[in-house]
Design a protein around this motif. Structure first.
Motif, PDB file in Angstrom:
ATOM      1  N   ASN A   1      21.188  37.041  10.463  1.00 11.43           N
ATOM      2  CA  ASN A   1      21.873  37.980   9.517  1.00 11.43           C
ATOM      3  C   ASN A   1      22.866  38.811  10.362  1.00 11.43           C
ATOM      4  O   ASN A   1      24.037  39.055   9.774  1.00 11.43           O
ATOM      5  CB  ASN A   1      20.929  38.814   8.783  1.00 11.43           C
ATOM      6  CG  ASN A   1      19.979  38.107   7.941  1.00 11.43           C
ATOM      7  OD1 ASN A   1      20.197  37.147   7.379  1.00 11.43           O
ATOM      8  ND2 ASN A   1      18.783  38.673   7.686  1.00 11.43           N
ATOM      9  N   ILE A   2      22.781  38.955  11.445  1.00  7.28           N
ATOM     10  CA  ILE A   2      23.714  39.770  12.327  1.00  7.28           C
ATOM     11  C   ILE A   2      24.943  39.073  12.607  1.00  7.28           C
ATOM     12  O   ILE A   2      26.089  39.638  12.735  1.00  7.28           O
ATOM     13  CB  ILE A   2      23.004  40.560  13.605  1.00  7.28           C
ATOM     14  CG1 ILE A   2      22.248  41.645  13.158  1.00  7.28           C
ATOM     15  CG2 ILE A   2      24.183  40.911  14.550  1.00  7.28           C
ATOM     16  CD1 ILE A   2      21.285  42.075  14.504  1.00  7.28           C
ATOM     17  N   LYS A   3      24.756  37.934  12.823  1.00 10.73           N
ATOM     18  CA  LYS A   3      25.856  36.715  13.206  1.00 10.73           C
ATOM     19  C   LYS A   3      26.519  36.593  11.931  1.00 10.73           C
ATOM     20  O   LYS A   3      27.748  36.375  11.731  1.00 10.73           O
ATOM     21  CB  LYS A   3      25.303  35.381  13.802  1.00 10.73           C
ATOM     22  CG  LYS A   3      24.847  35.742  14.968  1.00 10.73           C
ATOM     23  CD  LYS A   3      24.154  34.380  15.487  1.00 10.73           C
ATOM     24  CE  LYS A   3      23.712  34.185  16.835  1.00 10.73           C
ATOM     25  NZ  LYS A   3      23.106  32.914  17.580  1.00 10.73           N
ATOM     26  N   TYR A   4      25.801  36.447  10.663  1.00  8.24           N
ATOM     27  CA  TYR A   4      26.581  36.187   9.361  1.00  8.24           C
ATOM     28  C   TYR A   4      27.243  37.588   8.762  1.00  8.24           C
ATOM     29  O   TYR A   4      28.174  37.417   8.381  1.00  8.24           O
ATOM     30  CB  TYR A   4      25.346  35.762   8.306  1.00  8.24           C
ATOM     31  CG  TYR A   4      25.686  35.950   6.841  1.00  8.24           C
ATOM     32  CD1 TYR A   4      26.768  34.768   6.358  1.00  8.24           C
ATOM     33  CD2 TYR A   4      25.380  36.760   5.993  1.00  8.24           C
ATOM     34  CE1 TYR A   4      26.886  34.599   5.301  1.00  8.24           C
ATOM     35  CE2 TYR A   4      25.820  36.553   4.548  1.00  8.24           C
ATOM     36  CZ  TYR A   4      26.847  35.477   4.155  1.00  8.24           C
ATOM     37  OH  TYR A   4      27.083  35.619   3.024  1.00  8.24           O
ATOM     38  N   LEU A   5      26.790  38.727   9.100  1.00  6.96           N
ATOM     39  CA  LEU A   5      27.380  39.835   8.527  1.00  6.96           C
ATOM     40  C   LEU A   5      28.848  40.150   8.872  1.00  6.96           C
ATOM     41  O   LEU A   5      29.722  40.351   8.008  1.00  6.96           O
ATOM     42  CB  LEU A   5      26.490  41.325   9.130  1.00  6.96           C
ATOM     43  CG  LEU A   5      25.282  41.398   8.358  1.00  6.96           C
ATOM     44  CD1 LEU A   5      24.514  42.770   8.903  1.00  6.96           C
ATOM     45  CD2 LEU A   5      25.602  41.472   6.876  1.00  6.96           C
ATOM     46  N   PRO A   6      29.251  40.003  10.119  1.00  8.29           N
ATOM     47  CA  PRO A   6      30.797  39.882  10.530  1.00  8.29           C
ATOM     48  C   PRO A   6      31.640  38.955   9.526  1.00  8.29           C
ATOM     49  O   PRO A   6      32.664  39.466   8.953  1.00  8.29           O
ATOM     50  CB  PRO A   6      30.878  39.633  12.007  1.00  8.29           C
ATOM     51  CG  PRO A   6      29.512  39.913  12.503  1.00  8.29           C
ATOM     52  CD  PRO A   6      28.366  39.591  11.376  1.00  8.29           C
TER      53      PRO A   6
ATOM     54  N   THR B   1      34.285  40.261   6.940  1.00  5.16           N
ATOM     55  CA  THR B   1      35.666  39.769   6.659  1.00  5.16           C
ATOM     56  C   THR B   1      35.990  39.046   5.625  1.00  5.16           C
ATOM     57  O   THR B   1      36.858  39.286   4.992  1.00  5.16           O
ATOM     58  CB  THR B   1      35.942  38.874   8.028  1.00  5.16           C
ATOM     59  OG1 THR B   1      35.450  39.555   9.136  1.00  5.16           O
ATOM     60  CG2 THR B   1      37.197  38.370   7.910  1.00  5.16           C
ATOM     61  N   ASP B   2      35.110  38.105   5.051  1.00  3.39           N
ATOM     62  CA  ASP B   2      35.371  37.693   3.670  1.00  3.39           C
ATOM     63  C   ASP B   2      35.607  38.857   2.654  1.00  3.39           C
ATOM     64  O   ASP B   2      36.536  38.562   1.578  1.00  3.39           O
ATOM     65  CB  ASP B   2      34.106  36.912   3.243  1.00  3.39           C
ATOM     66  CG  ASP B   2      34.481  36.137   1.896  1.00  3.39           C
ATOM     67  OD1 ASP B   2      35.608  35.311   2.100  1.00  3.39           O
ATOM     68  OD2 ASP B   2      33.841  36.328   1.102  1.00  3.39           O
ATOM     69  N   LEU B   3      34.804  39.823   2.566  1.00  5.46           N
ATOM     70  CA  LEU B   3      34.972  40.963   1.618  1.00  5.46           C
ATOM     71  C   LEU B   3      36.276  41.413   1.775  1.00  5.46           C
ATOM     72  O   LEU B   3      37.088  42.007   0.762  1.00  5.46           O
ATOM     73  CB  LEU B   3      33.972  41.908   1.660  1.00  5.46           C
ATOM     74  CG  LEU B   3      32.344  41.347   1.115  1.00  5.46           C
ATOM     75  CD1 LEU B   3      31.238  42.459   1.501  1.00  5.46           C
ATOM     76  CD2 LEU B   3      32.509  40.983  -0.272  1.00  5.46           C
TER      77      LEU B   3
END
Length: 273
Positions: A118-123, A127-129
């Protein structure tokens, strides 16, 4: 006469080689025998004074002692068995607790792995948001840092649209902007390049039409070359910059390179990818 008297003495009064008389020898032997008998009587089983039972025989004494020893060792064995059972129960309990801890550790490890994912996915999600929040924006690069331009950015953007894609105005498109500003907000005197301009359009379709025209040809402002691109997050812009050299080389070769969202380079040759 004296010699006769000495010769007439009883033989048992003569001394042996060690200097002891026969009387003394026989007396000592008798005394030792009495001591042995007394010791034997002392160690022998004594008859009970209460019930007047006869003294125990040697076999009875051994049998009684054997029973006492058996009872003693049986008692000790029971104590040892109880202690062993207690230790075995404690050991089994420790094994169960250890297994439970292992299972808990496995579960915690799985949770940690999910958290890392999840931590890897959060950035990427953030960025997408951020990019989605900027989808109505255009970034104008190369617009000179002049007071007459910086104070009237909305008017300058309308002039850029009129100069480079007048068909949008002819079609009656809404080219109004909500806001336009320089980024970063503070000018760095050490940099020679002008700051970028961010313009947010009221109509996202108008923004897309301008962006499509900017991909087809070089935009200009009063004859000066400028670039118009999609406004993106800084991390996505850095990914775009990684393609700059290949992008320029492709254009020099007469190809049609396009960097699509988020940072994918596509090169067209004779209308084929």
């Amino acid at each position: 006469m004296a010699n006769y008297t000495e010769a007439q003495k009883p033989q048992n009064s003569k001394r042996n080689k060690k200097g002891a008389t026969l009387d003394t020898f026989y007396g000592a032997k008798s005394q030792n025998t009495e001591e042995i008998e007394e010791e034997t009587q002392a160690n022998a089983p004594i008859p009970s004074k209460e019930n007047g039972n006869p003294p125990q025989t040697h076999e009875e004494f051994e049998s009684e002692m054997s029973k006492k020893m058996e009872a003693f060792w049986e008692e000790k064995w029971e104590i040892m068995q109880k202690k062993f059972t207690h230790l075995q129960n404690e050991f089994d309990q420790i094994v169960k607790e250890n297994q439970a801890l292992k299972q808990e550790l496995i579960k915690q490890s799985q949770k940690n792995k999910k958290l890392e994912e999840n931590i890897k996915y959060l950035p990427h999600k953030v960025t997408d948001l951020e990019n989605r929040g900027r989808r109505a924006n255009l970034r104008i690069i190369g617009l000179p840092e002049k007071p007459e331009i910086s104070t009237k950015l909305d008017n300058v953007i309308q002039e850029i649209i009129k100069e480079n894609c007048p068909e949008i105005l002819e079609q009656g498109g809404n080219t109004a902007t909500d806001r336009a500003h320089r980024t970063p907000s503070i000018l760095n005197p050490q940099k020679t390049t002008p700051r970028n301009v961010i313009a947010k359009f009221q109509n996202s379709q108008t923004k897309e039409k301008i962006l499509q025209e900017a991909r087809k040809r070089q935009f200009r402002y009063k004859g000066m070359p400028i670039r118009v691109t999609q406004d993106l997050a800084s991390s996505t812009l850095n990914d775009h910059k990684a393609w700059n050299m290949i992008f320029r080389k492709a254009r020099e070769l007469g190809l049609q390179p396009i960097i699509s969202y988020p940072a994918k380079l596509t090169i067209y040759f004779q209308e084929k990818v």
